[in-house]
Scaffold this motif. Structure first.
Motif, PDB file in Angstrom:
ATOM      1  N   VAL A 176     -25.340  20.611 -33.466  1.00 39.08           N
ATOM      2  CA  VAL A 176     -24.175  20.673 -32.568  1.00 39.08           C
ATOM      3  C   VAL A 176     -24.655  21.781 -31.586  1.00 39.08           C
ATOM      4  O   VAL A 176     -24.962  22.628 -31.851  1.00 39.08           O
ATOM      5  CB  VAL A 176     -22.830  21.044 -33.141  1.00 39.08           C
ATOM      6  N   VAL A 177     -24.581  21.182 -30.243  1.00 38.28           N
ATOM      7  CA  VAL A 177     -25.143  22.123 -29.233  1.00 38.28           C
ATOM      8  C   VAL A 177     -24.168  22.851 -28.226  1.00 38.28           C
ATOM      9  O   VAL A 177     -23.206  21.992 -27.886  1.00 38.28           O
ATOM     10  CB  VAL A 177     -26.451  21.598 -28.520  1.00 38.28           C
ATOM     11  N   THR A 178     -24.115  24.005 -27.894  1.00 42.28           N
ATOM     12  CA  THR A 178     -23.258  24.442 -26.824  1.00 42.28           C
ATOM     13  C   THR A 178     -24.107  24.870 -25.580  1.00 42.28           C
ATOM     14  O   THR A 178     -25.254  25.448 -25.959  1.00 42.28           O
ATOM     15  CB  THR A 178     -22.397  25.637 -27.359  1.00 42.28           C
ATOM     16  N   VAL A 179     -23.680  24.533 -24.478  1.00 41.25           N
ATOM     17  CA  VAL A 179     -24.594  24.990 -23.335  1.00 41.25           C
ATOM     18  C   VAL A 179     -24.154  26.081 -22.695  1.00 41.25           C
ATOM     19  O   VAL A 179     -22.792  26.018 -22.492  1.00 41.25           O
ATOM     20  CB  VAL A 179     -24.572  23.904 -22.407  1.00 41.25           C
ATOM     21  N   MET A 180     -24.898  27.154 -22.674  1.00 41.43           N
ATOM     22  CA  MET A 180     -24.512  28.578 -21.995  1.00 41.43           C
ATOM     23  C   MET A 180     -25.238  28.867 -20.627  1.00 41.43           C
ATOM     24  O   MET A 180     -26.318  28.439 -20.651  1.00 41.43           O
ATOM     25  CB  MET A 180     -24.257  29.797 -23.041  1.00 41.43           C
ATOM     26  N   GLY A 181     -24.573  29.841 -19.914  1.00 39.64           N
ATOM     27  CA  GLY A 181     -25.583  30.354 -18.738  1.00 39.64           C
ATOM     28  C   GLY A 181     -24.746  30.732 -17.582  1.00 39.64           C
ATOM     29  O   GLY A 181     -23.404  30.812 -18.001  1.00 39.64           O
ATOM     30  N   HIS A 182     -25.437  31.472 -16.741  1.00 39.01           N
ATOM     31  CA  HIS A 182     -24.488  32.085 -15.682  1.00 39.01           C
ATOM     32  C   HIS A 182     -23.905  31.050 -14.761  1.00 39.01           C
ATOM     33  O   HIS A 182     -24.416  29.740 -14.930  1.00 39.01           O
ATOM     34  CB  HIS A 182     -25.563  32.851 -14.815  1.00 39.01           C
ATOM     35  N   VAL A 183     -22.849  31.482 -14.079  1.00 42.13           N
ATOM     36  CA  VAL A 183     -22.259  30.512 -13.222  1.00 42.13           C
ATOM     37  C   VAL A 183     -23.231  29.991 -12.301  1.00 42.13           C
ATOM     38  O   VAL A 183     -24.321  30.585 -11.795  1.00 42.13           O
ATOM     39  CB  VAL A 183     -21.157  31.102 -12.675  1.00 42.13           C
ATOM     40  N   ASP A 184     -22.843  28.555 -11.978  1.00 40.43           N
ATOM     41  CA  ASP A 184     -23.820  27.940 -10.985  1.00 40.43           C
ATOM     42  C   ASP A 184     -25.273  27.608 -11.275  1.00 40.43           C
ATOM     43  O   ASP A 184     -26.107  27.399 -10.414  1.00 40.43           O
ATOM     44  CB  ASP A 184     -23.725  28.588  -9.556  1.00 40.43           C
ATOM     45  N   HIS A 185     -25.558  27.912 -12.478  1.00 44.97           N
ATOM     46  CA  HIS A 185     -26.866  27.772 -12.854  1.00 44.97           C
ATOM     47  C   HIS A 185     -27.367  26.376 -13.354  1.00 44.97           C
ATOM     48  O   HIS A 185     -28.274  25.946 -13.528  1.00 44.97           O
ATOM     49  CB  HIS A 185     -27.357  28.770 -14.172  1.00 44.97           C
ATOM     50  N   GLY A 186     -26.195  25.431 -13.334  1.00 44.98           N
ATOM     51  CA  GLY A 186     -26.431  24.023 -13.586  1.00 44.98           C
ATOM     52  C   GLY A 186     -25.943  23.612 -15.020  1.00 44.98           C
ATOM     53  O   GLY A 186     -26.459  22.510 -15.305  1.00 44.98           O
ATOM     54  N   LYS A 187     -24.865  24.339 -15.832  1.00 44.41           N
ATOM     55  CA  LYS A 187     -24.571  23.871 -16.915  1.00 44.41           C
ATOM     56  C   LYS A 187     -24.041  22.750 -16.903  1.00 44.41           C
ATOM     57  O   LYS A 187     -24.139  21.699 -17.720  1.00 44.41           O
ATOM     58  CB  LYS A 187     -23.505  24.881 -17.550  1.00 44.41           C
ATOM     59  N   THR A 188     -22.977  22.198 -16.161  1.00 45.89           N
ATOM     60  CA  THR A 188     -22.021  21.420 -16.057  1.00 45.89           C
ATOM     61  C   THR A 188     -22.939  19.962 -15.646  1.00 45.89           C
ATOM     62  O   THR A 188     -23.062  18.993 -16.205  1.00 45.89           O
ATOM     63  CB  THR A 188     -20.959  21.427 -14.691  1.00 45.89           C
ATOM     64  N   SER A 189     -23.837  20.244 -14.611  1.00 46.45           N
ATOM     65  CA  SER A 189     -24.816  19.391 -14.132  1.00 46.45           C
ATOM     66  C   SER A 189     -25.590  18.550 -15.214  1.00 46.45           C
ATOM     67  O   SER A 189     -25.850  17.491 -15.566  1.00 46.45           O
ATOM     68  CB  SER A 189     -25.749  19.829 -13.116  1.00 46.45           C
ATOM     69  N   LEU A 190     -26.078  19.799 -16.069  1.00 45.16           N
ATOM     70  CA  LEU A 190     -27.065  19.566 -17.243  1.00 45.16           C
ATOM     71  C   LEU A 190     -26.085  18.505 -18.365  1.00 45.16           C
ATOM     72  O   LEU A 190     -26.663  17.463 -18.781  1.00 45.16           O
ATOM     73  CB  LEU A 190     -27.657  20.472 -17.930  1.00 45.16           C
ATOM     74  N   LEU A 191     -24.995  18.903 -18.627  1.00 47.17           N
ATOM     75  CA  LEU A 191     -23.988  18.267 -19.333  1.00 47.17           C
ATOM     76  C   LEU A 191     -23.839  16.848 -18.834  1.00 47.17           C
ATOM     77  O   LEU A 191     -23.930  15.848 -19.771  1.00 47.17           O
ATOM     78  CB  LEU A 191     -22.890  18.906 -19.779  1.00 47.17           C
ATOM     79  N   ASP A 192     -23.568  16.881 -17.896  1.00 51.60           N
ATOM     80  CA  ASP A 192     -23.277  15.517 -17.160  1.00 51.60           C
ATOM     81  C   ASP A 192     -24.371  14.433 -17.158  1.00 51.60           C
ATOM     82  O   ASP A 192     -24.056  13.369 -17.307  1.00 51.60           O
ATOM     83  CB  ASP A 192     -22.526  15.731 -15.845  1.00 51.60           C
ATOM     84  N   TYR A 193     -25.351  15.131 -16.618  1.00 51.84           N
ATOM     85  CA  TYR A 193     -26.648  14.233 -16.825  1.00 51.84           C
ATOM     86  C   TYR A 193     -26.729  13.578 -17.926  1.00 51.84           C
ATOM     87  O   TYR A 193     -26.938  12.359 -18.183  1.00 51.84           O
ATOM     88  CB  TYR A 193     -27.909  15.156 -16.423  1.00 51.84           C
ATOM     89  N   ILE A 194     -26.718  14.462 -19.291  1.00 52.73           N
ATOM     90  CA  ILE A 194     -27.077  13.734 -20.359  1.00 52.73           C
ATOM     91  C   ILE A 194     -26.074  12.926 -21.030  1.00 52.73           C
ATOM     92  O   ILE A 194     -26.371  11.661 -21.444  1.00 52.73           O
ATOM     93  CB  ILE A 194     -27.105  15.151 -21.593  1.00 52.73           C
TER      94      ILE A 194
END
Ligand code: GDP
Length: 856
Positions: free
Chosen positions: A356-374
């Protein structure tokens, strides 16, 4: 015989001779001279005479006679008048002592007689009682004897039934007695039964010879009489027994009725008091069967003020209970849950499960984009109909295996879950934009992952952008303890482009490799166990919770317990909104059928027993309430202390509504985080209300009542709420980006801080000389040494850099002309209003007050 002369006697009795002679004469004695002899008998007669005369006198003395006379005149017709004299005579006689004594004796005798009578009566009563007692005893003995007889008779009657049919009942006495002779044997030599015996003998005789019997009429009569006696006797005995029994019962009843309802305990009652981790004063009082006031009093003696709803910790409660003399049993709050856990068995074959994976990082670094892409690439491609809804988690199937993503980016959700002790995440993907590098939130994410002991996989994003420098990221992260594998560490760094999809497969591969190291296993055959990712209240479907099954298998129809909520899984949907029957380990599902929306991070477990589920849920609700209460009380106190000395702390009240619980929690933590960063003691943010769902009328009312602003995150207000907002002019804002909310809150706080007044020194003049004019007072001849001196600005007079006067200028002159300002390097004459003590060497400082907007 001794003789004395009258004179000697007079000397003896100390009375004059003449008086004695007179008394002797009165007593009828012949003496006339002092030298005459007085014989004993004469003395005696004289004494008798004196005694009697004295008695008369005494009697006279005992009598007091009061006489009253009133005279009045009655006028009769004309000049005639009659005088009336009324004489009243009252005689008071003091009774002689002998008489009083006699009377007293008489009364005494009377008393004695009464006493004697009473004693006699008591004796008689005692005698009567003794007789009564004896009679009662006799009656009791009689009753006992009769009871024995009855038993014997019953036995005999039973024997009758069993006895031979040859027994011949007497014709005439059939109704009288139905007991054959043989039964008589069982009867003992009882007087009562003697007539019966003779009767049966008679009957027997009669049975033998009927004629004889008929002739023998008087005998028969006698027999009848006797028989009657026989019949009555046992019957009456029964009746008597009945009466006795009844009276016995009624006596007992009577006794019972007479007994007082409450019997005060003779000694202290020691009760067993069960104390959990916390207990309220009220509950403790109830357990000890004392009034809460007593406990409050006791706690007060210990030096603390308490109320009936006060939550006491285990130690204090134990002290109170033991001091009040009760037995304390400390119970673990988890006892009930432990028993629940014991009832669930996790046995069966263990298999590897997906990470089970959680995506973390600074704002605007592309977390949502990555999750959406996958999600797009992996989920939508495999599922017809594509992504239909957002449930906070999804899983993807790759060639190497399955990966489950928690679709709530950012560490807020991660920390919210961790705060509840839930460990939902196995691996953290840390997204770092290659063009931006390590930023504050990147470091925070590293810290959170490390604190949770969750391994990292770094996704260096935006490598499609020019200026992407992978090594820079590696070196920046190594400073924070994250060393790339290539550099000898254990963290895989994967360059990706969430926009283009470059390197995403490699990233998933790295994740799965990491998972292999972790050796994640689960038992699919066991009952389902998991964690709440998020939950919401759906208008049509009721409470809906997204559950990540962590172990076992969750099935439709299972009874589940989540925090203080429970329910039977009515329906189960996967992340694509498709109905499914069961969900194995690492599969996120939406479940319907709970009694309420549970909080994110709460554990879910399948329970076999619905009763137990309800019990535990209720217990937890109570516990939560207590904890909440305790927290509220602590909060109040803290507030009290905090507010001391900073009475004017301004509060920005917010009513915050959000679409899903996850974002609500993220917002809460973001706001509290933002607050901490604000670092201002004068303003604060307080979320007075909120929850999931649209903004309703009650939210608007709450905002109105608490003077709060309404924030809707991805939700809108309904008509009722909008009406109130319009009518009352409430501040309501909609957002879909957390950052915007925080920015607005910051702005609002800055606005609340208001502006501050600052001083700006415009110019300084030095006093070189002082002139005194009768018209203008003291005039300082000055040189402006700095800035400009203005006529209409406030001033201060400084002597050795110490302020000696504050005020304003009376006059500012250049030569003889009044001027409004004088620049540096120019001489001028200054008159200070209401101050004549200016001295050579003083400095006159001219300043202005300006308002400056404050910042946080
Ligand atoms: P988040 O705040 O971490 O969730 O970041 P977002 O996913 O919202 O991305 C922020 C911005 O970066 C968006 O404008 C994206 O289009 C952009 N972005 C994300 N990933 C990439 C990438 O790989 N390459 C480029 N060029 N831009 C990207």
């Amino acid at each position: 015989m001794t003789q004395v002369t009258v004179k000697q006697l007079a000397d003896e009795v100390k009375t004059p001779v003449e008086r004695l002679l007179q008394q002797m004469r009165e007593a009828g004695l012949p003496h006339t001279a002092a030298d005459e002899n007085v014989s004993d008998s004469e003395k005696q007669s004289l004494l008798l005479h004196l005694k009697s005369s004295h008695k008369v006198k005494v009697e006279e003395l005992r009598k007091i006679i009061l006489q009253r006379k009133t005279t009045s005149t009655l006028r009769v017709t004309g000049s005639k008048s009659i005088s009336v004299e009324v004489r009243k005579k009252k005689v008071f006689v003091q009774r002689p002592p002998e008489e009083i004594e006699a009377e007293r004796q008489c009364e005494l005798e009377k008393c004695r007689a009464v006493e004697n009578a009473a004693r006699q009566q008591a004796e008689e009563e005692a005698k009567r009682r003794a007789v009564e007692n004896a009679a009662r005893q006799q009656a009791e003995e009689e009753a006992k004897r009769r009871a024995v007889e009855n038993a014997a008779r019953q036995q005999a009657e039973e024997a009758v039934v069993l006895s031979s049919a040859s027994a011949k009942p007497a014709r005439e006495a059939t109704t009288v007695v139905a007991i054959p002779a043989s039964a008589v044997i069982t009867r003992k030599q009882d007087t009562l039964y003697r007539p019966y015996k003779s009767l049966t003998e008679d009957n027997n005789r009669r049975g033998d010879n009927n004629n004889n019997e008929r002739k023998n009429a008087p005998h028969r009569a006698l027999v009848k009489e006797k028989a009657y006696a026989v019949r009555i006797a046992p019957h009456s005995t029964d009746e008597e027994n009945d009466v006795f029994r009844r009276s016995g019962r009624s006596k007992a009843k009577l006794k019972k009725r007479n007994v007082h309802g409450f019997q005060s305990p003779a000694g202290p009652v020691v009760r067993e008091v069960k104390i959990g981790e916390t207990i309220t004063v009220g509950d403790l009082a109830q357990q000890m069967s004392v009034k809460a006031a007593e406990i409050i009093k006791f706690i007060f003696k210990l030096g603390t003020l308490a109320t009936i709803n006060q939550v006491l910790d285990q130690e204090t409660a134990q002290l109170v209970a033991e001091e009040l003399g009760h037995k304390v049993t400390l119970i673990s709050d988890t006892a009930l849950e432990d028993s629940l856990a014991e009832s669930l068995k996790f046995e069966g074959e263990t298999v590897f499960r997906a990470p089970v994976v959680t995506v973390m990082g600074h704002v605007d670094h592309g977390k949502t984009s990555l999750l959406d892409y996958i999600r797009r690439a992996k989920v939508a491609a495999s599922e017809a109909g594509g992504i239909t809804q957002h449930i906070g988690a999804y899983h993807v199937q790759t060639d190497l295996g399955m990966v489950t993503f928690l679709d709530t980016p950012g560490h807020a959700a991660f920390t919210a879950m961790r705060a509840r002790g839930a460990r939902a995440t196995d691996i953290v993907i840390l997204v770092v934009a290659a063009d931006d590098g390590v930023m504050p939130q990147t470091i925070e994410a590293v810290q959170h992952a490390k604190a949770a002991g969750v391994p990292l996989v770094v996704a260096v994003n935006k490598i499609d952008k020019s200026g992407a420098d992978l090594d820079r990221i590696r070196s920046e992260l190594s400073i924070h303890g994250v060393t790339a594998e290539e550099w000898g560490g254990d963290t895989p760094f994967v360059p990706v482009s969430a926009k283009m999809g470059t390197g995403v497969d490699e990233l998933l591969e790295a994740v799965l490799l990491q998972a292999e190291v972790l050796e994640l296993t689960a038992t699919p055959s066991a009952p389902g166990r998991g964690v709440v990712v998020e939950s919401r209240l759906d208008k049509g479907r009721g409470p809906v919770a997204t559950i990540l099954v962590q172990d076992g298998t969750l099935r439709q129809g299972d009874m589940v317990l989540i925090g203080s909520n429970y329910g039977r899984v009515r329906a189960m949907l996967d992340e694509n909104g498709k109905l499914i029957k069961e969900a194995g380990p690492a599969i996120p599902v939406e479940i319907l059928g709970l009694d309420g929306a549970p909080d994110a991070g709460h554990e879910m477990s399948v329970v076999i027993d619905e009763k137990k589920a309800r019990e535990v849920a209720l217990f937890r609700q109570g516990k939560f309430r207590e904890v909440k209460l305790a927290r509220a009380q602590a909060g109040k106190l803290d507030n009290m202390f905090e507010n001391m000395g900073q009475e004017e702390k301004k509060t920005l009240n917010i009513v915050l509504k959000s679409d899903v619980r996850g974002s609500l929690e993220a917002l809460n933590s973001a706001l509290s985080g933002a607050l901490n960063n604000l670092g201002n003691d004068e303003v604060q943010v307080c979320i007075v209300g909120g929850g999931i769902g649209g903004i309703t009328e009650s939210d608007a009312n709450l905002a109105l009542a608490s003077n709060a602003v309404l924030f809707g995150f991805n939700v809108r207000a309904d008509a009722g709420a909008r009406k109130i907002v319009e009518q009352e002019g409430l501040d309501m804002r909609y957002y879909n980006v957390i950052y915007d909310i925080i920015e607005d809150v910051k702005k609002a706080l800055v606005g609340m801080l208001g502006s501050e007044v600052r001083e700006n020194i415009l110019g300084t003049a030095e006093v070189r000389d002082v002139f005194r004019s009768p018209k203008l007072g003291a005039i300082a001849g000055c040189m402006v040494i700095e800035g400009t001196v203005y006529r209409n600005c406030p001033i201060r007079v400084l002597r050795d850099n110490i302020v000696v006067f504050e005020g304003e200028l009376e006059s500012l002159r250049r030569f003889k002309d009044d001027v409004s300002e004088v620049r540096a390097g120019i001489e001028c004459g200054i008159g200070v209003k209401s101050y004549n003590d200016v001295k050579t060497g003083d400095k006159i400082e001219v300043y202005e007050k300006i308002k400056v907007a404050r910042s946080l």
